[in-house]
Design a protein around this motif. Sequence first.
Motif, PDB file in Angstrom:
ATOM      1  N   MET A 655       5.384  -2.500  17.021  1.00  0.00           N
ATOM      2  CA  MET A 655       6.723  -2.695  16.465  1.00  0.00           C
ATOM      3  C   MET A 655       7.329  -1.378  16.017  1.00  0.00           C
ATOM      4  SD  MET A 655       7.906  -4.922  13.131  1.00  0.00           S
ATOM      5  CE  MET A 655       8.051  -6.524  13.913  1.00  0.00           C
ATOM      6  N   MET A 656       8.605  -1.206  16.278  1.00  0.00           N
ATOM      7  CA  MET A 656       9.330   0.004  15.906  1.00  0.00           C
ATOM      8  C   MET A 656      10.654  -0.384  15.256  1.00  0.00           C
ATOM      9  SD  MET A 656      10.575   3.166  18.379  1.00  0.00           S
ATOM     10  CE  MET A 656       8.882   3.648  18.775  1.00  0.00           C
ATOM     11  N   PRO A 657      11.067   0.297  14.178  1.00  0.00           N
ATOM     12  CA  PRO A 657      12.399   0.027  13.626  1.00  0.00           C
ATOM     13  C   PRO A 657      13.470   0.592  14.547  1.00  0.00           C
ATOM     14  CG  PRO A 657      11.424   1.887  12.490  1.00  0.00           C
ATOM     15  CD  PRO A 657      10.370   1.359  13.426  1.00  0.00           C
ATOM     16  N   PHE A 658      14.610  -0.076  14.595  1.00  0.00           N
ATOM     17  CA  PHE A 658      15.710   0.462  15.394  1.00  0.00           C
ATOM     18  C   PHE A 658      16.997   0.399  14.589  1.00  0.00           C
ATOM     19  CE2 PHE A 658      15.603  -4.041  16.446  1.00  0.00           C
ATOM     20  CZ  PHE A 658      16.913  -4.433  16.659  1.00  0.00           C
ATOM     21  N   GLY A 659      17.898   1.330  14.894  1.00  0.00           N
ATOM     22  CA  GLY A 659      19.133   1.472  14.145  1.00  0.00           C
ATOM     23  C   GLY A 659      20.345   1.061  14.962  1.00  0.00           C
TER      24      GLY A 659
END
Length: 805
Positions: A655-659
Amino acid sequence: MKTTTRVAVIGGGVVGCSVLYHLTKLGWSDVMLLERSELTSGSTWHAAGGFHTLNGDTNMAALQGYTIKLYRELEEITGMSCGLHHVGGVTLADSQDRFDMMKAERAKHRVMGLETEIVSPEDIAKIAPATNTAGLVGGLYDPLDGHLDPSGTTHAYAKAARMGGASIETHCKVIETNQRPDGSWDVVTDKGTIRADHIVNAGGLWAREVGAMAGIYFPLHPMEHQYIVTDEVPMIAEIIDAGGEHPHVMDPAGESYLRQEGRGLCIGFYEQPCKPWAVNGTPWDFGHELLGDDFDKIEASIDFAYKRFPALEAAGVKSVIHGPFTFAPDGNPLVGPVPGVRNYWSACGVMAGFSQGGGVGLMLAQWMIEGEPERDTMALDCARFGDWITPGYTLPKVIENYQKRFSIAYPNEELPAARPFRTTPMYDVFDNMGAVWGQQYGLEVPNYFARPDEPRFETPSFRRSNAFDATAREVKAVRGSVGINELHNFGKYRITGAGARACLDRIMAGRIPQPGRISLSPMLSAKGRLIGDFTISCLSETDYRLTASYGAQAYHMRWFLKHQAPDVAIENISDRLNGFQIAGPKAAQVLQACTLQDVSQMRFMDVARMTVGMVDCLVQRVSYTGDLGYEIYCDLPSQRALWAKLWQAGQPHGMMPFGMRAMMSLRLDKFFGSWMREYSPDYTAAETGLDRFISFKKPSDFIGRTAAEAERAQGPHRKLCAFEVDATDADINAYEPISVKGEVVGFCTSGGYSHHAQKSIALGFVPTPVAQPGLEIEIEILGNMHQARLITDPLFDADGTRMRG
């Protein structure tokens, strides 16, 4: 003096007189203006009187074009002179970035039908001979630029208004404004009390004080501004004697504007060491005074001006005009109905009164009389600022805006003043993860996440920025596995009560869902134009949640409250509810690992209460990424616990945060529109394709139904389409012209780079007859023509299998 009136306009500057005139022009004659001194007292009388059409917002530019064309009409109506000098003007570019901005503006002007022209340094030397062209890359010439007599123009507005039946009371100071139970107002003056159906605050320098009488805070602040008029300049005298007139010159690098004044020159500055004025309030006894000369603050600007305009150095100073005028935090006017206050209208913060005053008067008069203005007014709508704004925020933003008045306006630029101000509970977590911050509606929002070896700042650019690689990483994570994104960018509303369904059926054009389900719906004005695109979630027959753009909260609440039914409660819960979106092929597995409930039973467009980790949540199976996804809402005190659980469950899947940069790329894969880009009051549902969400079969007479049905019968004249663009280092921003066989036929609404498809994509309007598969077009980007072709199949999950499966 009259004791009753339909409208009381408070303030006798150019804006107040324009509003008064336009009210009479559109048919309301029982209107009056109240001025505590003489007409033009305040900022109007000492204004430089310049006007121009150049504005980064196309609707503002159109209003400025209307204003300029109006002056001849005023002269014809009244027989008075506005002192018009249509001399043209050139804006100088001393760098490639500034030249890129001018080419982008020129492209917008092609869409608008404005005859501006990109010019070379050699052209500038001929057009504006007072200019030293050394170091210039080029410029933008506008034949409509000019200047006028501020006093004569204001009095022409006033005379035209009187001719239409309006009355004007000078030396009549407003002391109080008190609202009656029926929504009308008692306007208490030093000459007596007037009962008015409506109040218009056109108080200019005193708009804050006038607003405070009604308990309203207007985010405005006056700034000191100085310009100099010279004695005779031989070069100018020669031009005049030859029957000519020197054009305006705007020199952004020198923070100055220059024009001819008599046989000399007038030059004004937007200097960096600027000074706010009347921080604690504008004195009521201020009027036709000027501030003391302050050459120290413009010393560097004058030195620069001597190099750019050598004729100035030998010219004597005839007079110095140093006075205050008022800015809003973003430099645009504050116009329209004040949210939360009945029958109170704003017409203030118009710092460019002689460029914008006519358009402001027209828009406000249309709003009051016809119910809505003829074009999108979001750039100047006073509802663009919410009740979170304070004087402590306004002042540094106004200073910043003044200092950047002539700065290059990049499409991806994030301005730093008064930040961070409003943050969510996730701010420090995301900051420690490398968030590069943007802001919306005063709230800090991650644009993307930088790695430790990457800068924590996005370089402002008209081309692809240093956020490109980070955005690509985040898009890849969503499409390949799972990404997580905070839900702070949605405005959120709770609609409850016995009449909730009927109320929503009236306000929304779309179908109102059954309990446990979600629907998408446009919200229309009475004239059928888009004023919102909403997700509606039905928790029960008496309990609904709505989501839309976070930045439109005050705008939408104003509309909701205007149409609220007696048995319905409407609450803005945007800052009381937050949470996360998880999206990507592994999203269901992540959610299932966090809850005991069977996630597989949730269908696409379902909504359900669910315990996620320890947190009671509202979960919706929907995602703006166009992927398999869930929106998971919770209250603010629980948000960190929800994050910890989701993040832990997401790690085995990468999982990766995205903006927001990634979000805007992901939505292009599905051709999803965005509020104030594809969806705005400039467009209708049929034009944008949102008519597919209108429920024409439902029996309710929803707002805008008549207009929507009429357009449905005849078909829209233009259509929103997607295009694949042959672009290299610069993508579509907005309002780039679309040409077919050399003729401009439409314009882009937004675009960018699809990192999933690795293609440059544009969304834009073209005439319906030409919007056919295989259409080949050209789009102008930064002065260069790029081939593009219409595409109809989404770039990702074209049949919706993953999103719905």
